[in-house]
Design a protein around this motif. Structure first.
Motif, PDB file in Angstrom:
ATOM      1  N   GLY A 172     -26.845  -5.356  -7.579  1.00 25.21           N
ATOM      2  CA  GLY A 172     -26.960  -5.173  -6.135  1.00 25.21           C
ATOM      3  C   GLY A 172     -26.898  -6.496  -5.389  1.00 25.21           C
ATOM      4  N   PHE A 173     -27.620  -7.493  -5.896  1.00 18.72           N
ATOM      5  CA  PHE A 173     -27.598  -8.792  -5.228  1.00 18.72           C
ATOM      6  C   PHE A 173     -26.217  -9.439  -5.330  1.00 18.72           C
ATOM      7  CE2 PHE A 173     -32.297  -8.681  -5.443  1.00 18.72           C
ATOM      8  CZ  PHE A 173     -32.559  -9.080  -4.156  1.00 18.72           C
ATOM      9  N   THR A 174     -25.560  -9.218  -6.464  1.00 22.03           N
ATOM     10  CA  THR A 174     -24.205  -9.762  -6.604  1.00 22.03           C
ATOM     11  C   THR A 174     -23.268  -9.141  -5.569  1.00 22.03           C
ATOM     12  OG1 THR A 174     -24.568 -10.055  -8.967  1.00 22.03           O
ATOM     13  CG2 THR A 174     -22.300 -10.076  -8.198  1.00 22.03           C
ATOM     14  N   ARG A 175     -23.346  -7.827  -5.449  1.00 26.25           N
ATOM     15  CA  ARG A 175     -22.478  -7.154  -4.469  1.00 26.25           C
ATOM     16  C   ARG A 175     -22.817  -7.598  -3.047  1.00 26.25           C
ATOM     17  NH1 ARG A 175     -21.974  -0.830  -6.476  1.00 26.25           N
ATOM     18  NH2 ARG A 175     -21.492  -1.294  -8.662  1.00 26.25           N
ATOM     19  N   LEU A 176     -24.108  -7.792  -2.783  1.00 26.75           N
ATOM     20  CA  LEU A 176     -24.507  -8.248  -1.453  1.00 26.75           C
ATOM     21  C   LEU A 176     -23.924  -9.622  -1.170  1.00 26.75           C
ATOM     22  CD1 LEU A 176     -26.133  -8.097   1.133  1.00 26.75           C
ATOM     23  CD2 LEU A 176     -28.126  -8.911  -0.132  1.00 26.75           C
ATOM     24  N   ALA A 177     -24.005 -10.513  -2.170  1.00 30.21           N
ATOM     25  CA  ALA A 177     -23.449 -11.848  -1.991  1.00 30.21           C
ATOM     26  C   ALA A 177     -21.950 -11.778  -1.740  1.00 30.21           C
ATOM     27  CB  ALA A 177     -23.746 -12.708  -3.220  1.00 30.21           C
TER      28      ALA A 177
ATOM     29  N   ALA B  50     -26.398  -2.586   3.084  1.00 30.76           N
ATOM     30  CA  ALA B  50     -27.611  -1.889   2.659  1.00 30.76           C
ATOM     31  C   ALA B  50     -27.522  -0.399   2.961  1.00 30.76           C
ATOM     32  CB  ALA B  50     -28.823  -2.495   3.355  1.00 30.76           C
ATOM     33  N   LEU B  51     -27.015  -0.049   4.138  1.00 29.43           N
ATOM     34  CA  LEU B  51     -26.968   1.361   4.517  1.00 29.43           C
ATOM     35  C   LEU B  51     -25.843   2.107   3.819  1.00 29.43           C
ATOM     36  CD1 LEU B  51     -27.836   1.094   8.297  1.00 29.43           C
ATOM     37  CD2 LEU B  51     -29.277   1.888   6.419  1.00 29.43           C
ATOM     38  N   ALA B  52     -24.870   1.356   3.299  1.00 30.56           N
ATOM     39  CA  ALA B  52     -23.787   2.017   2.569  1.00 30.56           C
ATOM     40  C   ALA B  52     -24.296   2.597   1.257  1.00 30.56           C
ATOM     41  CB  ALA B  52     -22.645   1.023   2.314  1.00 30.56           C
ATOM     42  N   SER B  53     -25.263   1.933   0.654  1.00 28.63           N
ATOM     43  CA  SER B  53     -25.846   2.455  -0.587  1.00 28.63           C
ATOM     44  C   SER B  53     -27.358   2.239  -0.527  1.00 28.63           C
ATOM     45  CB  SER B  53     -25.245   1.762  -1.801  1.00 28.63           C
ATOM     46  OG  SER B  53     -25.283   0.359  -1.641  1.00 28.63           O
ATOM     47  N   PRO B  54     -28.029   3.063   0.266  1.00 25.53           N
ATOM     48  CA  PRO B  54     -29.463   2.851   0.494  1.00 25.53           C
ATOM     49  C   PRO B  54     -30.287   2.958  -0.790  1.00 25.53           C
ATOM     50  CG  PRO B  54     -28.746   4.971   1.357  1.00 25.53           C
ATOM     51  CD  PRO B  54     -27.518   4.231   0.986  1.00 25.53           C
ATOM     52  N   ASP B  55     -29.817   3.738  -1.746  1.00 33.47           N
ATOM     53  CA  ASP B  55     -30.592   3.881  -2.976  1.00 33.47           C
ATOM     54  C   ASP B  55     -30.575   2.586  -3.773  1.00 33.47           C
ATOM     55  OD1 ASP B  55     -30.999   6.980  -2.919  1.00 33.47           O
ATOM     56  OD2 ASP B  55     -28.885   6.615  -2.496  1.00 33.47           O
ATOM     57  N   LEU B  56     -29.406   1.963  -3.866  1.00 33.26           N
ATOM     58  CA  LEU B  56     -29.341   0.672  -4.553  1.00 33.26           C
ATOM     59  C   LEU B  56     -30.196  -0.355  -3.818  1.00 33.26           C
ATOM     60  CD1 LEU B  56     -28.211  -1.126  -6.741  1.00 33.26           C
ATOM     61  CD2 LEU B  56     -26.203  -1.530  -5.328  1.00 33.26           C
TER      62      LEU B  56
ATOM     63  N   SER C  75     -34.864  -1.664   6.784  1.00 30.48           N
ATOM     64  CA  SER C  75     -35.954  -0.990   6.086  1.00 30.48           C
ATOM     65  C   SER C  75     -36.454   0.207   6.894  1.00 30.48           C
ATOM     66  CB  SER C  75     -37.111  -1.953   5.830  1.00 30.48           C
ATOM     67  OG  SER C  75     -36.760  -2.898   4.862  1.00 30.48           O
ATOM     68  N   LEU C  76     -36.753  -0.046   8.162  1.00 29.59           N
ATOM     69  CA  LEU C  76     -37.316   1.031   8.971  1.00 29.59           C
ATOM     70  C   LEU C  76     -36.298   2.135   9.223  1.00 29.59           C
ATOM     71  CD1 LEU C  76     -39.547  -0.904  11.519  1.00 29.59           C
ATOM     72  CD2 LEU C  76     -40.214   0.442   9.531  1.00 29.59           C
ATOM     73  N   VAL C  77     -35.029   1.777   9.262  1.00 29.03           N
ATOM     74  CA  VAL C  77     -34.013   2.805   9.469  1.00 29.03           C
ATOM     75  C   VAL C  77     -33.769   3.570   8.174  1.00 29.03           C
ATOM     76  CG1 VAL C  77     -31.571   3.188   9.959  1.00 29.03           C
ATOM     77  CG2 VAL C  77     -32.914   1.656  11.403  1.00 29.03           C
ATOM     78  N   ALA C  78     -33.693   2.862   7.059  1.00 28.75           N
ATOM     79  CA  ALA C  78     -33.353   3.521   5.795  1.00 28.75           C
ATOM     80  C   ALA C  78     -34.474   4.439   5.313  1.00 28.75           C
ATOM     81  CB  ALA C  78     -33.047   2.476   4.728  1.00 28.75           C
ATOM     82  N   THR C  79     -35.726   4.060   5.574  1.00 28.50           N
ATOM     83  CA  THR C  79     -36.822   4.879   5.062  1.00 28.50           C
ATOM     84  C   THR C  79     -37.244   5.962   6.032  1.00 28.50           C
ATOM     85  OG1 THR C  79     -38.507   3.382   5.912  1.00 28.50           O
ATOM     86  CG2 THR C  79     -37.701   2.970   3.693  1.00 28.50           C
ATOM     87  N   GLY C  80     -36.631   6.017   7.194  1.00 27.16           N
ATOM     88  CA  GLY C  80     -36.883   7.175   8.020  1.00 27.16           C
ATOM     89  C   GLY C  80     -37.474   6.952   9.401  1.00 27.16           C
ATOM     90  N   PRO C  81     -38.500   6.093   9.541  1.00 26.63           N
ATOM     91  CA  PRO C  81     -39.216   6.028  10.823  1.00 26.63           C
ATOM     92  C   PRO C  81     -38.320   5.828  12.030  1.00 26.63           C
ATOM     93  CG  PRO C  81     -40.396   4.779   9.188  1.00 26.63           C
ATOM     94  CD  PRO C  81     -39.121   5.229   8.534  1.00 26.63           C
TER      95      PRO C  81
END
Lengths: 206, 206
Positions: A66-71, A98-104, A163-169
DNA sequence: GCCATAACATAGCACTGTTATGTATTGTGG
DNA sequence: CCACAATACATAACAGTGCTATGTTATGGC
């Protein structure tokens, strides 16, 4: 002196096969367990232990991936003549990735991985720092601005948003707050308000 | 029409006992499982199902408890004549509360609880919104500032900070970045730079 | 061609959350 | 007052988890 003989070597293909299958199951929301992971691959459950030392090792490998892909995603952000725009674009790329693959993303920042690979964080920050330096050299930011601090602050904003968007609030529209916060931050670093606002809105393309 | 008789009522004490025990095990880093939770309490494993419908229900109750305590912590923040200071103090209280029990914090914002209780987020934001309104009424912020947006942005900053610090990537000293970001944000809302800086540093007592 | 050693397969273990089943309890309608 | 229905609770079993012990196979250096 006796040197032990090396007689069989691991097949790297199996390792990447497992990682890619795990990534795919992560995307398709299938629960990843030891047995569901190896099911259909032909390899046995022991492969996870010879290649990763257990399930936790597989999660570590997933985080690394995940960090590699982010970089890579951050590296692909275009470098223009406007470093402030680029800084905002890096933040936007962070959110998009991050939002493209929120689970990763969730796996990457899962707790209890403290100090597992501290270099990963620095690596993520690196291009942010360089862009901040560039903005400073071009005179957009004051000379007393610390690029590392500014990069960290930009990261904090992006991470808090996603974080706040991906987890719902917060709803997805809340991502637009990034423009206001980043603009305020860059103005506080010495950039002219109108110029900063224009650069940020230009870079903030999600 | 037949109305079923209600013959036995659940004992609320058992419910709170289980929640408090779970919270205690969370603090002491003991792994919380169905059997370890009820061990020593005298109640059987079925109690978890009669009171919470299962382990997931218990986690939901834990999240609720976490948000309740957070709201209480924010309510205890003193209201002074300086609403900008109070806004920063609310942010600091958010960090303090989260870092005091990082495990509960992790449970609260654990993924896959989307829309479970959307009111909890609004509740958390409420005192932030009121404080922002107060600052606006006192003339510290421009009249076109939306208190809800500003409160959300403050939350985003606090959440980003505590997330990156709690999960490892950033050291605890990074919390100080909150001062710079909040000051920049409040200045962008119309507050005078020196005044904003003084108010934020005053409120930012961790 | 040994043969030590790593790679791999199989079966089992201790554990997880959950559910099926039986028992005990208790408020209430007749 | 009291029988009964519905709930609380206990016990035991079930499917699934990660992991490990044990046996088997394959392979590369001497």
């Amino acid at each position: 002196m006796y040197c032990g003989r090396v007689v069989r070597t691991k097949d790297p293909a199996v390792r990447t096969l497992l990682i890619e299958r795990a990534a795919h199951m992560l995307r398709t929301r299938e629960p990843i367990t030891l047995r569901t992971l190896v099911a259909g691959t032909g390899v046995s459950t022991m492969a996870v232990y010879t290649y990763f030392g257990g399930m936790e090792g597989l999660w570590q490998a997933m985080r690394q991936e995940g960090f590699t892909r982010l970089a890579e995603a951050l590296d692909q952000v275009a470098t223009t003549a406007d470093p402030v725009r680029d800084l905002a674009a890096l933040g936007a790329a962070y959110l998009t990735n991050a939002l493209a693959s929120p689970d990763l993303y969730r796996v990457m920042f899962d707790a209890a991985f403290a100090l597992e690979n501290p270099a990963a964080a620095d690596e993520t920050l690196h291009c942010l720092v360089r862009t901040a330096e560039r903005a400073k050299e071009m005179g957009r930011f004051r000379s007393d601005i610390d690029p590392l601090s500014l990069a960290t602050q930009t990261w904090v904003i992006g991470h808090g948003l996603v974080s706040l968007v991906a987890t719902g609030p917060l709803p997805r529209e809340a991502l637009d707050h990034g423009i206001a916060i980043l603009t305020a931050l860059f103005v506080s670093c010495g950039d002219a308000p109108e110029t900063a606002h224009r650069s940020v809105t230009e870079g903030w393309r999600l």
